[in-house]
Design a protein around this motif. Structure first.
Motif, PDB file in Angstrom:
ATOM      1  N   VAL B 125      52.578  45.710  44.876  1.00 33.25           N
ATOM      2  CA  VAL B 125      52.556  44.242  44.909  1.00 33.25           C
ATOM      3  C   VAL B 125      51.353  43.686  44.147  1.00 33.25           C
ATOM      4  CG1 VAL B 125      52.496  42.208  46.431  1.00 33.25           C
ATOM      5  CG2 VAL B 125      53.641  44.318  47.201  1.00 33.25           C
ATOM      6  N   THR B 126      51.599  42.667  43.314  1.00 30.56           N
ATOM      7  CA  THR B 126      50.507  41.933  42.672  1.00 30.56           C
ATOM      8  C   THR B 126      50.521  40.487  43.157  1.00 30.56           C
ATOM      9  OG1 THR B 126      50.534  43.329  40.703  1.00 30.56           O
ATOM     10  CG2 THR B 126      49.552  41.140  40.462  1.00 30.56           C
ATOM     11  N   ILE B 127      49.355  39.999  43.516  1.00 27.53           N
ATOM     12  CA  ILE B 127      49.205  38.606  43.939  1.00 27.53           C
ATOM     13  C   ILE B 127      49.018  37.735  42.699  1.00 27.53           C
ATOM     14  CG2 ILE B 127      47.642  37.010  45.144  1.00 27.53           C
ATOM     15  CD1 ILE B 127      47.186  39.302  47.193  1.00 27.53           C
ATOM     16  N   VAL B 128      49.762  36.628  42.642  1.00 28.50           N
ATOM     17  CA  VAL B 128      49.697  35.708  41.497  1.00 28.50           C
ATOM     18  C   VAL B 128      49.378  34.304  42.010  1.00 28.50           C
ATOM     19  CG1 VAL B 128      51.000  34.648  39.600  1.00 28.50           C
ATOM     20  CG2 VAL B 128      51.399  37.056  40.190  1.00 28.50           C
ATOM     21  N   VAL B 129      48.331  33.700  41.484  1.00 27.85           N
ATOM     22  CA  VAL B 129      48.010  32.307  41.831  1.00 27.85           C
ATOM     23  C   VAL B 129      47.575  31.553  40.580  1.00 27.85           C
ATOM     24  CG1 VAL B 129      47.363  32.710  44.260  1.00 27.85           C
ATOM     25  CG2 VAL B 129      45.638  32.938  42.466  1.00 27.85           C
ATOM     26  N   ASP B 130      47.626  30.218  40.674  1.00 31.57           N
ATOM     27  CA  ASP B 130      47.190  29.436  39.511  1.00 31.57           C
ATOM     28  C   ASP B 130      45.670  29.414  39.394  1.00 31.57           C
ATOM     29  OD1 ASP B 130      46.926  27.790  41.754  1.00 31.57           O
ATOM     30  OD2 ASP B 130      47.558  25.967  40.719  1.00 31.57           O
ATOM     31  N   VAL B 131      45.006  29.179  40.526  1.00 33.75           N
ATOM     32  CA  VAL B 131      43.543  29.092  40.528  1.00 33.75           C
ATOM     33  C   VAL B 131      43.001  29.899  41.689  1.00 33.75           C
ATOM     34  CG1 VAL B 131      41.562  27.548  40.733  1.00 33.75           C
ATOM     35  CG2 VAL B 131      43.615  26.748  39.552  1.00 33.75           C
ATOM     36  N   VAL B 132      42.002  30.724  41.420  1.00 36.71           N
ATOM     37  CA  VAL B 132      41.307  31.381  42.521  1.00 36.71           C
ATOM     38  C   VAL B 132      39.890  30.813  42.579  1.00 36.71           C
ATOM     39  CG1 VAL B 132      40.603  33.395  41.139  1.00 36.71           C
ATOM     40  CG2 VAL B 132      40.755  33.590  43.619  1.00 36.71           C
ATOM     41  N   ALA B 133      39.498  30.396  43.769  1.00 40.63           N
ATOM     42  CA  ALA B 133      38.168  29.791  43.917  1.00 40.63           C
ATOM     43  C   ALA B 133      37.323  30.699  44.812  1.00 40.63           C
ATOM     44  CB  ALA B 133      38.294  28.385  44.477  1.00 40.63           C
ATOM     45  N   SER B 134      37.159  30.349  46.070  1.00 40.44           N
ATOM     46  CA  SER B 134      36.369  31.210  46.957  1.00 40.44           C
ATOM     47  C   SER B 134      37.114  32.504  47.267  1.00 40.44           C
ATOM     48  CB  SER B 134      36.068  30.476  48.261  1.00 40.44           C
ATOM     49  OG  SER B 134      37.273  30.297  48.987  1.00 40.44           O
ATOM     50  N   GLY B 135      38.412  32.486  47.078  1.00 37.85           N
ATOM     51  CA  GLY B 135      39.184  33.703  47.293  1.00 37.85           C
ATOM     52  C   GLY B 135      39.705  33.856  48.711  1.00 37.85           C
ATOM     53  N   GLY B 136      39.465  32.875  49.560  1.00 40.22           N
ATOM     54  CA  GLY B 136      39.905  32.958  50.956  1.00 40.22           C
ATOM     55  C   GLY B 136      41.417  33.116  51.094  1.00 40.22           C
ATOM     56  N   THR B 137      42.152  32.333  50.331  1.00 37.20           N
ATOM     57  CA  THR B 137      43.610  32.410  50.407  1.00 37.20           C
ATOM     58  C   THR B 137      44.106  33.766  49.902  1.00 37.20           C
ATOM     59  OG1 THR B 137      43.767  30.012  50.099  1.00 37.20           O
ATOM     60  CG2 THR B 137      45.767  31.294  49.697  1.00 37.20           C
ATOM     61  N   VAL B 138      43.522  34.222  48.794  1.00 40.80           N
ATOM     62  CA  VAL B 138      43.926  35.517  48.234  1.00 40.80           C
ATOM     63  C   VAL B 138      43.603  36.643  49.223  1.00 40.80           C
ATOM     64  CG1 VAL B 138      43.445  37.194  46.397  1.00 40.80           C
ATOM     65  CG2 VAL B 138      43.819  34.787  45.818  1.00 40.80           C
ATOM     66  N   GLU B 139      42.462  36.524  49.889  1.00 41.13           N
ATOM     67  CA  GLU B 139      42.070  37.530  50.888  1.00 41.13           C
ATOM     68  C   GLU B 139      43.121  37.596  52.006  1.00 41.13           C
ATOM     69  OE1 GLU B 139      37.931  36.982  51.943  1.00 41.13           O
ATOM     70  OE2 GLU B 139      38.170  38.339  53.659  1.00 41.13           O
ATOM     71  N   ALA B 140      43.557  36.434  52.465  1.00 46.73           N
ATOM     72  CA  ALA B 140      44.586  36.397  53.506  1.00 46.73           C
ATOM     73  C   ALA B 140      45.904  36.968  52.986  1.00 46.73           C
ATOM     74  CB  ALA B 140      44.775  34.958  53.996  1.00 46.73           C
TER      75      ALA B 140
END
Lengths: 178, 178
Positions: B125-140
Motif C-alpha cells: 500500500v502507498t499513501i497518496v495525499v495532495d499536501v503533507v504538513a505536520s504529517g499527523g493525518t498520514v501517521e494515522a
C-alpha cells in the motif's frame, strides 16, 4: 427482504452494488463511485450526452460525486465548482444554504466559498451528482446557483433513487427499497 | 507579510495559489486541486514516477486529495481506497483511528470501512495525499494500513508544507508561512 447485491450495468461495466439496511423498512442499493475508476469512467461517458451543451460551469457537492464530476470535466472541458458540507477555514464570504429536508432527519448545511460563488455569476450552470433521492440537496444547490447570480440550465445525476421534485436527467433508476 | 498569491508550476501548468491568514502569524499558500482538472492532471502526471512501482493499492483521504488520487489511479491502473473523516451509515466494522495531533488543535478521527480495510489486507500500500504538513493525518493512515494487515511501501504527496516525521516523496516544497 434480501441481502443479495443489486446488479447495475453502465456501458460495458457491471457492478454488484452492496445493499444497506435502512431503519427496519428494508435495504437500499449503495452506489459507490469513489475508489472505482472503471465504473466512474463508464458513468461519466454515459452521462456526457445528458449534460446540456450550453453548460458553462458544473456545480457538484462533496464527497461521493467528486470523482465523477472530475471525470466529466476531463471529458467535456467544462470546469466545475464544489459545494462543501463544512465550513473551511479558508472560505471568504461563503454562501450558506440549509438543505430543506433530509431523509434521515439530520440537518445539513451547504457552504460555497465566495471565490467559487463569483465564478458562477452570469454563467449557465448544470448541477451534477451521483445519486438524486428526495432532491433536498439538489434543491439547496439550485438556491446557491440563484444566489450566486448563475443561471441554472439543468440537473444531471447518474442514478435516481427516489422522487425528487425538480426535473433531473439520469441514467438509471435504482429501487428505493428492496 | 503580503497578500500576493504564491506561484507554483507543475509540468507546464502554473497556478497563483491564494494565501490564507493563519492565526496572527502570517499567511500560507492554499493548494486547491478540486475543481481544477488541468492542474490535477499535471500533478498526477508528475507524481506518477514517484509512486513505488510495487504498489498494489493506494490509500487516500477525503476530500482534497480525491480527484488527484482518482487521476493517478486512471493513469496507473492501481486501485485506490478512501479513508473518511466521518462515520457513514453504511459502514460495517470500520477501523477507527484518531489523528494524533492537529495543527489547529482540532481533534479528528479517520474511518475506514471494513469492506475497504479488507481490500488492503496482504497488499503493498502507498499513501497518496495532495499536501503533507505536520504529517499527523498520514501517521494515522499508516496505522490504518498496519491494522488492516497491509504492507506500507511509501507515502507520496504533491506538496510538502511542514516537517512530517515520516519519509515522504513529494514534488515541491511550499512555504509554511509567508
Amino acid at each position: 427482504m434480501t441481502n443479495k447485491p443489486f446488479s447495475v450495468t453502465v456501458g460495458t461495466v457491471t457492478r454488484e452494488l452492496p445493499t444497506i439496511q435502512v431503519g427496519e423498512m428494508g435495504r437500499v442499493p449503495l452506489v459507490e463511485l469513489i475508489g472505482d475508476v472503471e465504473f466512474t469512467s463508464a458513468v461519466a461517458d454515459a452521462l456526457r450526452p445528458l449534460l446540456p451543451p450550453e453548460t458553462e460551469v458544473m456545480l457538484t457537492v462533496v464527497t461521493n460525486s467528486l470523482p465523477l464530476t472530475h471525470a466529466l470535466s476531463e471529458r467535456t472541458g467544462v470546469p466545475y465548482v464544489v459545494v462543501r458540507k463544512k465550513r473551511r477555514t479558508y472560505m471568504r464570504d461563503p454562501l450558506i444554504q440549509e438543505v430543506p429536508s433530509m431523509t434521515l432527519g439530520v440537518n445539513e448545511t451547504l457552504w460555497l466559498d465566495g471565490r467559487h460563488a463569483s465564478s458562477l455569476k452570469g454563467k449557465r450552470v448544470t448541477i451534477v451528482v451521483d445519486v438524486v433521492a428526495s432532491g433536498g440537496t439538489v434543491e439547496a444547490m439550485q438556491r446557491l446557483v440563484d444566489r450566486a447570480g448563475g443561471q441554472l440550465v439543468g440537473c444531471v445525476a447518474a442514478f435516481r433513487q427516489g422522487e425528487p421534485k425538480m426535473p433531473v436527467r439520469y441514467l438509471q433508476e435504482l429501487p428505493k427499497m428492496i
